[in-house]
Design a protein around this motif. Structure first.
Motif, PDB file in Angstrom:
ATOM      1  N   ASN A 154      55.468  22.269 -13.857  1.00 38.62           N
ATOM      2  CA  ASN A 154      54.474  22.439 -14.969  1.00 38.62           C
ATOM      3  C   ASN A 154      52.986  21.742 -13.728  1.00 38.62           C
ATOM      4  O   ASN A 154      53.275  21.288 -12.937  1.00 38.62           O
ATOM      5  CB  ASN A 154      54.317  21.317 -15.904  1.00 38.62           C
ATOM      6  N   TRP A 156      48.752  20.661 -14.302  1.00 38.12           N
ATOM      7  CA  TRP A 156      47.861  19.775 -14.507  1.00 38.12           C
ATOM      8  C   TRP A 156      46.983  19.764 -15.575  1.00 38.12           C
ATOM      9  O   TRP A 156      46.388  18.904 -16.154  1.00 38.12           O
ATOM     10  CB  TRP A 156      47.089  19.179 -13.330  1.00 38.12           C
ATOM     11  N   LYS A 180      59.386  18.583 -13.367  1.00 38.49           N
ATOM     12  CA  LYS A 180      58.565  18.521 -12.294  1.00 38.49           C
ATOM     13  C   LYS A 180      57.116  18.347 -12.623  1.00 38.49           C
ATOM     14  O   LYS A 180      56.625  19.625 -12.685  1.00 38.49           O
ATOM     15  CB  LYS A 180      59.136  19.334 -11.203  1.00 38.49           C
ATOM     16  N   GLU A 183      51.669  16.938  -9.573  1.00 29.18           N
ATOM     17  CA  GLU A 183      51.566  15.844  -8.668  1.00 29.18           C
ATOM     18  C   GLU A 183      50.067  15.189  -9.112  1.00 29.18           C
ATOM     19  O   GLU A 183      50.009  13.756  -8.771  1.00 29.18           O
ATOM     20  CB  GLU A 183      51.522  16.054  -7.046  1.00 29.18           C
ATOM     21  N   GLU A 233      50.121  28.648 -11.107  1.00 27.52           N
ATOM     22  CA  GLU A 233      49.083  29.626 -10.505  1.00 27.52           C
ATOM     23  C   GLU A 233      50.183  30.832 -10.299  1.00 27.52           C
ATOM     24  O   GLU A 233      51.354  30.593  -9.915  1.00 27.52           O
ATOM     25  CB  GLU A 233      48.564  29.235  -9.102  1.00 27.52           C
ATOM     26  N   THR A 236      51.974  30.485  -6.877  1.00 27.86           N
ATOM     27  CA  THR A 236      53.299  29.526  -6.830  1.00 27.86           C
ATOM     28  C   THR A 236      54.240  30.275  -7.665  1.00 27.86           C
ATOM     29  O   THR A 236      55.431  30.325  -7.047  1.00 27.86           O
ATOM     30  CB  THR A 236      52.573  28.446  -7.703  1.00 27.86           C
ATOM     31  N   LEU A 255      51.598  32.212 -16.066  1.00 27.47           N
ATOM     32  CA  LEU A 255      50.588  32.195 -14.743  1.00 27.47           C
ATOM     33  C   LEU A 255      49.247  32.122 -15.018  1.00 27.47           C
ATOM     34  O   LEU A 255      48.802  31.841 -16.192  1.00 27.47           O
ATOM     35  CB  LEU A 255      51.116  33.248 -13.773  1.00 27.47           C
ATOM     36  N   CYS A 288      44.330  27.842 -19.426  1.00 31.87           N
ATOM     37  CA  CYS A 288      44.589  29.342 -19.072  1.00 31.87           C
ATOM     38  C   CYS A 288      44.073  30.341 -19.897  1.00 31.87           C
ATOM     39  O   CYS A 288      44.187  31.435 -19.442  1.00 31.87           O
ATOM     40  CB  CYS A 288      45.963  29.438 -18.913  1.00 31.87           C
ATOM     41  N   GLU A 386      40.123  34.077 -11.040  1.00 36.12           N
ATOM     42  CA  GLU A 386      40.307  32.937 -12.066  1.00 36.12           C
ATOM     43  C   GLU A 386      39.542  31.300 -11.487  1.00 36.12           C
ATOM     44  O   GLU A 386      40.007  31.036 -10.279  1.00 36.12           O
ATOM     45  CB  GLU A 386      41.809  32.381 -12.264  1.00 36.12           C
TER      46      GLU A 386
HETATM   47  P1  NAD Z   1      50.108  25.042  -9.082  1.00 34.13           P
HETATM   48  O1  NAD Z   1      50.671  26.469  -9.271  1.00 34.13           O
HETATM   49  O2  NAD Z   1      49.400  24.926  -7.964  1.00 34.13           O
HETATM   50  O3  NAD Z   1      50.982  24.189  -9.646  1.00 34.13           O
HETATM   51  C1  NAD Z   1      51.966  23.920 -10.763  1.00 34.13           C
HETATM   52  C2  NAD Z   1      53.153  23.101 -10.417  1.00 34.13           C
HETATM   53  O4  NAD Z   1      54.075  23.858  -9.349  1.00 34.13           O
HETATM   54  C3  NAD Z   1      53.108  21.719  -9.664  1.00 34.13           C
HETATM   55  O5  NAD Z   1      53.995  21.142 -10.573  1.00 34.13           O
HETATM   56  C4  NAD Z   1      53.255  21.824  -8.292  1.00 34.13           C
HETATM   57  O6  NAD Z   1      53.646  20.890  -7.748  1.00 34.13           O
HETATM   58  C5  NAD Z   1      54.289  23.029  -8.089  1.00 34.13           C
HETATM   59  N1  NAD Z   1      54.447  23.793  -7.127  1.00 34.13           N
HETATM   60  C6  NAD Z   1      53.457  23.893  -5.952  1.00 34.13           C
HETATM   61  N2  NAD Z   1      54.181  24.743  -4.987  1.00 34.13           N
HETATM   62  C7  NAD Z   1      55.229  24.930  -5.469  1.00 34.13           C
HETATM   63  C8  NAD Z   1      56.545  25.953  -4.926  1.00 34.13           C
HETATM   64  N3  NAD Z   1      56.270  26.491  -3.491  1.00 34.13           N
HETATM   65  N4  NAD Z   1      57.748  25.862  -5.647  1.00 34.13           N
HETATM   66  C9  NAD Z   1      57.597  25.164  -6.669  1.00 34.13           C
HETATM   67  N5  NAD Z   1      56.713  24.468  -7.375  1.00 34.13           N
HETATM   68  C10 NAD Z   1      55.397  24.322  -6.632  1.00 34.13           C
HETATM   69  O7  NAD Z   1      49.249  25.365 -10.648  1.00 34.13           O
HETATM   70  P2  NAD Z   1      48.102  24.183 -10.963  1.00 34.13           P
HETATM   71  O8  NAD Z   1      46.919  24.415 -10.164  1.00 34.13           O
HETATM   72  O9  NAD Z   1      48.778  22.950 -11.273  1.00 34.13           O
HETATM   73  O10 NAD Z   1      47.773  24.738 -12.416  1.00 34.13           O
HETATM   74  C11 NAD Z   1      46.520  25.613 -12.694  1.00 34.13           C
HETATM   75  C12 NAD Z   1      47.295  27.141 -12.901  1.00 34.13           C
HETATM   76  O11 NAD Z   1      48.236  27.081 -13.964  1.00 34.13           O
HETATM   77  C13 NAD Z   1      46.230  27.994 -13.254  1.00 34.13           C
HETATM   78  O12 NAD Z   1      46.391  29.338 -12.539  1.00 34.13           O
HETATM   79  C14 NAD Z   1      46.491  28.428 -14.633  1.00 34.13           C
HETATM   80  O13 NAD Z   1      46.021  29.670 -15.374  1.00 34.13           O
HETATM   81  C15 NAD Z   1      47.864  28.241 -14.847  1.00 34.13           C
HETATM   82  N6  NAD Z   1      48.429  28.086 -16.299  1.00 34.13           N
HETATM   83  C16 NAD Z   1      48.823  28.970 -16.846  1.00 34.13           C
HETATM   84  C17 NAD Z   1      49.208  28.860 -18.349  1.00 34.13           C
HETATM   85  C18 NAD Z   1      49.791  29.821 -19.080  1.00 34.13           C
HETATM   86  O14 NAD Z   1      50.314  29.735 -20.015  1.00 34.13           O
HETATM   87  N7  NAD Z   1      49.991  30.989 -18.432  1.00 34.13           N
HETATM   88  C19 NAD Z   1      48.926  27.653 -18.776  1.00 34.13           C
HETATM   89  C20 NAD Z   1      48.369  26.506 -17.910  1.00 34.13           C
HETATM   90  C21 NAD Z   1      47.977  26.782 -16.805  1.00 34.13           C
END
Ligand code: NAD
Length: 482
Positions: A154, A156, A180, A183, A233, A236, A255, A288, A386
């Motif tokens: 998830n 943040w 998970k 962080e 994201e 990711t 995403l 999001c 974004e």
């Molecule tokens: P992020 O992708 O950077 O991180 C999300 C999670 O993935 C964290 O727990 C992180 O530690 C983990 N992660 C990072 N690298 C990874 C890997 N290689 N393998 C597995 N896990 C990994 O996202 P963020 O910056 O925490 O959140 C913001 C993003 O989330 C924005 O793009 C937003 O649009 C999106 N979001 C989407 C929705 C939706 O419902 N579509 C809802 C909320 C947020």
């Protein structure tokens, strides 16, 4: 700003106990509104993730999956009750972690987290099954089985709300999980593990590993994890898909987005302005679903923009703990720098700042003024990418055809909002938008039975009601020869 409350140290929760990382490594957790340390967080590596997966795998074959439905439903309901009992504490931790206004954590994040459990506790008892009588030859029926071990990864921005949006249906369907959390926001998930145990979830069914991408990557790659539900994201999501490919897991992805907010001449402008304040700047624009690309038809452009600017200038930016604050700090230094870099791009692209455009002065943390930008070309990175902060762009348009083409000219397809009182226009336009979630004359209005998710690069699959159960269960068809 006075620091009135403190955070907690966050440890993993594996097989019913809080534990340190095998390496004993930790990292600091920081309050983005004050830059003060909130506590330490166990830094999970592949070795810690493996322990959590092993505990979940064992538990996935145990009493949780075979427990009578009513009993499991009562435990799920109890989790929701316990969240509400600890609302004050959880709301405070969420605000300290994220920088969002405490009033928002209290009214949205934590109550919605509880409701996720209350909703699925009811919903799980209503699900039937498919069956077909094939003449006098055979009777076919499909039974639902838990997937097994599910990894919940998830972001943040709405930490507990989004974690529970996955955790509740995953548990309701009889799975064991490894959570998970981000962080950047580890605190409420840490409490969540304890709450699940208190509610009566058997040992090993709910596990939690803190850490960075490495921990998420280990979950994705594991042969013993049967499904990954991920919100975060787009880039990711791609990494998780690659890492999961050899083990052919089920994947559910929520995403990124760059959602349009379209105001037609037929709109109730005051209504559109009021809701656009929320869809632009709620949670510092870190939702999001926020409508960060605003398109306004020329006949109402001046009126809408003038009113929106006036309302935006009146928004209180500041200490998230103070009543009346609407815009708190963004979540971290890294994200602050990212959002500010987009404001530089807007300046380079000759955008006009009607409000904001800079950090908020006189505050100790990562605060950015709510920003409205006009005059950008549709090709500007600020219009296309974004930003995920308190920043919107506004572009004028003439015709429905013209704006539809711009609305769909994006790799994303999460959500869209339309403002019109013309019923035919609403139906016509909504049916042509390439997005998974479309609101007409409202925003962020949710019914948890409805399909939630994105098209294109905004997601794979849908969550909500039956859609969640489709993901968190496997269907087995049984054929009885008559
Ligand atoms: P992020 O992708 O950077 O991180 C999300 C999670 O993935 C964290 O727990 C992180 O530690 C983990 N992660 C990072 N690298 C990874 C890997 N290689 N393998 C597995 N896990 C990994 O996202 P963020 O910056 O925490 O959140 C913001 C993003 O989330 C924005 O793009 C937003 O649009 C999106 N979001 C989407 C929705 C939706 O419902 N579509 C809802 C909320 C947020």
């Amino acid at each position: 700003m006075e620091q009135k409350y403190t955070g907690i140290d966050c440890r993993h929760f594996i097989n019913g106990a809080y534990v340190d990382s095998i390496s004993k490594e930790t990292f600091d957790n920081t309050n983005p509104a004050t830059k003060e340390k909130l506590g330490t967080v166990a830094n999970g590596s592949e070795a810690d993730v493996k322990l959590a997966i092993a505990a979940a795998k064992k538990a996935s074959k145990g009493e949780w999956r075979t427990m009578p439905l009513r009993e499991r439903s009562q435990i799920i309901r109890k989790i929701g009750d316990l969240i509400l009992e600890r609302l004050d504490e959880l709301a405070m931790l969420e605000t300290l972690d994220t920088g969002k206004p405490l009033s928002l954590s209290r009214s949205l994040d934590i109550p919605r987290a509880a409701y996720n459990f209350h909703f699925f506790a009811d919903y799980m008892t209503t699900i039937g099954q498919e069956s077909y009588q094939q003449d006098d030859v055979a009777l076919h029926y499909a039974v639902r089985k838990p997937v097994g071990v599910v990894g919940l990864i998830n972001p943040w921005n709405l930490p507990l709300l989004l974690m529970t949006w996955k955790l509740a249906p995953a548990l309701a369907a009889g799975n064991a999980v490894v959570m998970k959390p981000s962080e950047v926001t580890p605190m409420t998930a840490t409490i969540m593990a304890e709450i699940c145990e208190q509610a009566g979830v058997p040992k090993g069914v709910v596990n939690l590993v803190h850490g960075f991408g490495e921990a998420g990557a280990a979950l994705s790659a594991s042969e013993d994890v049967d499904a990954i539900a991920f919100t975060g994201e787009t880039i990711t999501g791609t990494a998780i898909m690659k890492a999961s490919a050899p083990s052919l897991k089920k994947l559910s992805f929520e995403l990124g987005g760059k959602n349009p907010n379209v105001i037609f001449e037929s709109a109730d402008i005051d209504d559109a302005v009021e809701t656009s304040i929320r869809s632009s700047f709620l949670n510092q624009g870190e939702v999001c679903l926020c409508g960060s690309r605003v398109y306004v038809q020329k006949g109402v452009y001046d009126e809408f923009v003038e009113k929106l600017v006036e309302r935006t200038k009146g928004l209180k930016v500041g200490d998230p703990l103070v009543e009346g604050t609407f815009v708190g700090s963004v979540v971290s230094e890294e994200h602050y720098n990212k959002v500010l870099s987009y404001l530089d791009i807007a300046r380079e692209d000759k955008g006009t700042f009607l409000t904001g455009g800079k950090k908020a002065e006189g505050l100790p943390g990562y605060f950015i003024e709510p920003t409205i930008i006009t005059g950008l070309d549709r090709s500007s990175r600020c219009v296309k990418e974004e930003i995920f902060g308190p920043v919107i762009t506004i572009l004028p348009f003439d015709t429905e055809e013209e704006v539809l083409e711009q609305v769909n000219d994006t790799t994303y397809g999460l959500a869209a909002t339309i403002w019109t009182q013309d019923l035919k226009q609403a139906h016509r336009f909504a049916s042509q938008i390439e997005a998974g979630i479309i609101w007409v004359n409202t925003w962020f209005l949710r019914d948890l039975r409805t399909p939630f998710g994105g098209m294109k690069h905004s997601g794979i699959g849908r969550e909500g009601g039956a859609h969640s159960f489709d993901f968190y269960t496997e269907l087995s068809n049984v054929t009885i020869k008559l």
